[in-house]
Design an enzyme around this catalytic site. Structure first.
Site, short mmCIF file in Angstrom:
data_model
loop_
_atom_site.label_atom_id
_atom_site.label_comp_id
_atom_site.label_asym_id
_atom_site.label_seq_id
_atom_site.Cartn_x
_atom_site.Cartn_y
_atom_site.Cartn_z
CE LYS A 1 -3.54 2.65 0.55
NZ LYS A 1 -4.58 2.94 -0.52
CG MET B 1 -9.32 3.03 -0.60
SD MET B 1 -10.94 2.29 -0.42
CE MET B 1 -10.09 1.14 1.33
N GLY B 2 -8.32 7.00 1.23
CA GLY B 2 -7.60 8.18 1.78
C GLY B 2 -6.25 7.42 2.54
N GLY C 1 -5.10 -0.30 -14.79
CA GLY C 1 -6.24 0.33 -15.30
C GLY C 1 -7.16 -0.54 -15.95
CB CYS D 1 -3.27 9.39 -3.43
SG CYS D 1 -4.53 9.10 -2.41
CE LYS E 1 -0.92 3.62 -9.26
NZ LYS E 1 -1.23 2.86 -8.40
C1 SIN Z 1 -6.57 5.73 -1.53
O1 SIN Z 1 -6.00 5.29 -0.62
O2 SIN Z 1 -7.35 6.68 -1.45
C2 SIN Z 1 -6.06 5.32 -2.98
C3 SIN Z 1 -4.54 5.49 -2.93
C4 SIN Z 1 -4.20 6.19 -4.42
O3 SIN Z 1 -5.02 6.37 -5.37
O4 SIN Z 1 -3.00 6.29 -4.59
#
Ligand code: SIN
Length: 309
Positions: free
Chosen positions: A45, A71-72, A247, A128, A162
């Site tokens: 993560k 998700m944050g 994707g 993100c 990323k």
């Molecule tokens: C998230 O945790 O909100 C997603 C992570 C991401 O899009 O990099």
């Protein structure tokens, strides 16, 4: 037998399929399960300095054709991943540490310690979309360059970025210039298509709680956007920087399309969340079948070869 192994920045992956940062990769148990699964790598993560619970729930919603999430960045904090990484390397597949940050200063703090833990590769997440009040760094070329500069000298393992989806060739060009100046070893694209909105007409309500329902879109509906970004950056760098395509991969044909557009490997998010770890073996079988049917013995045989009319 069709060879689905791949090499990115000199690191060999036993298969080209892996999880996207965020999908089933937060906890130690999830990361170990990825190690024991048919995945070709373990991707953590995206980590922040402090552990985070993430955004309030519900924060993920799957629907036919895709998903929306906000998700944050729930994660254990970088110190915990630094401790886990040496152990995760025992599975005979690369470990990719995904580094995020809530401000620019966070990135070098995390990068230095995570690099010392020696994952096989580090992905710097500039994309993100789900932290309220924090725009995606990847949409600001100057901020992207500042972050890249600050971590580049700290990271000695292959370093990648990323990226968010871009929607105009001018943006591929300007980001290509930034990326080209700093010796980036690989790229991963695309993160979710940020700030979409899904509405449930029965409840007359949005489907996730954070940010008034706005969140990142994933799954099959984003495949054309992902393919376009893979193709655009493959052409910007003429194939010199390996690309992980992320994707819209739901089946082996989707993965084949990513490879044709220039992806040396493929990450899965929505389908992994919806189907579980068995998705890796299914996808490997499906991609091997497509390649064999077309007479390709390895990914290299068709990498980036999509025809233009
Ligand atoms: C998230 O945790 O909100 C997603 C992570 C991401 O899009 O990099």
């Amino acid at each position: 037998m069709t060879d689905l192994s791949t090499t990115i920045a000199g690191v060999r992956f036993p298969s080209c399929f892996m999880n996207a940062a965020g999908a089933l990769c937060v906890t130690r148990d999830e990361l170990v399960a990825l190690g024991e699964s048919g995945a070709g790598a373990i991707v953590t993560k995206s980590m922040t300095v402090e552990p985070r619970q993430g955004n309030p729930e519900p924060r993920y919603y799957g629907f036919p054709g895709g998903s929306i999430n906000s998700m944050g960045l729930p994660n254990l904090g970088y110190q915990a991943y630094a401790e886990l990484i040496p152990d995760l390397k025992r599975y005979g597949k690369p470990v990719i540490a995904s580094v995020a940050g809530l401000c620019e200063d966070d990135f070098p703090t995390i990068a230095a310690i995570i690099n010392a833990a020696q994952p096989d590769l580090i992905e710097v997440n500039l994309s993100c979309p789900n932290i309220p009040g924090k725009p995606q760094i990847g949409y600001d070329p100057d901020a992207s360059e500042r972050v890249i500069k600050r971590v580049r000298s700290l990271i000695t393992v292959p370093m990648g970025l990323k990226l968010p989806p871009y929607f105009d060739p001018a943006h591929h060009e300007v980001m290509g210039k930034v990326i080209g100046r700093h010796g980036i070893d690989f790229l991963n694209m695309i993160n979710s298509v940020g700030n979409g909105l899904v509405v449930d007409p029965e409840r007359e309500a949005v489907v996730i709680k954070p940010k008034g329902g706005f969140g990142g879109l994933g799954g099959r509906i984003i495949k054309p956007v992902a393919l376009a970004n893979v193709r655009a950056f493959y052409k910007v760098f003429q194939g010199r920087i390996p690309i992980i395509g992320t994707g819209g991969v739901v089946d082996g044909v989707d993965a084949f399309e990513h490879v044709l557009c220039g992806a040396s490997a493929v990450q899965i998010g929505t389908v992994l969340v919806e189907e579980g770890l068995g998705a890796f073996d299914r996808l490997k079988n499906e991609l091997a079948t497509v390649l064999a049917r077309k007479g390709y013995r390895s990914l290299a045989d068709c990498l980036g070869t999509v025809k233009e009319l």
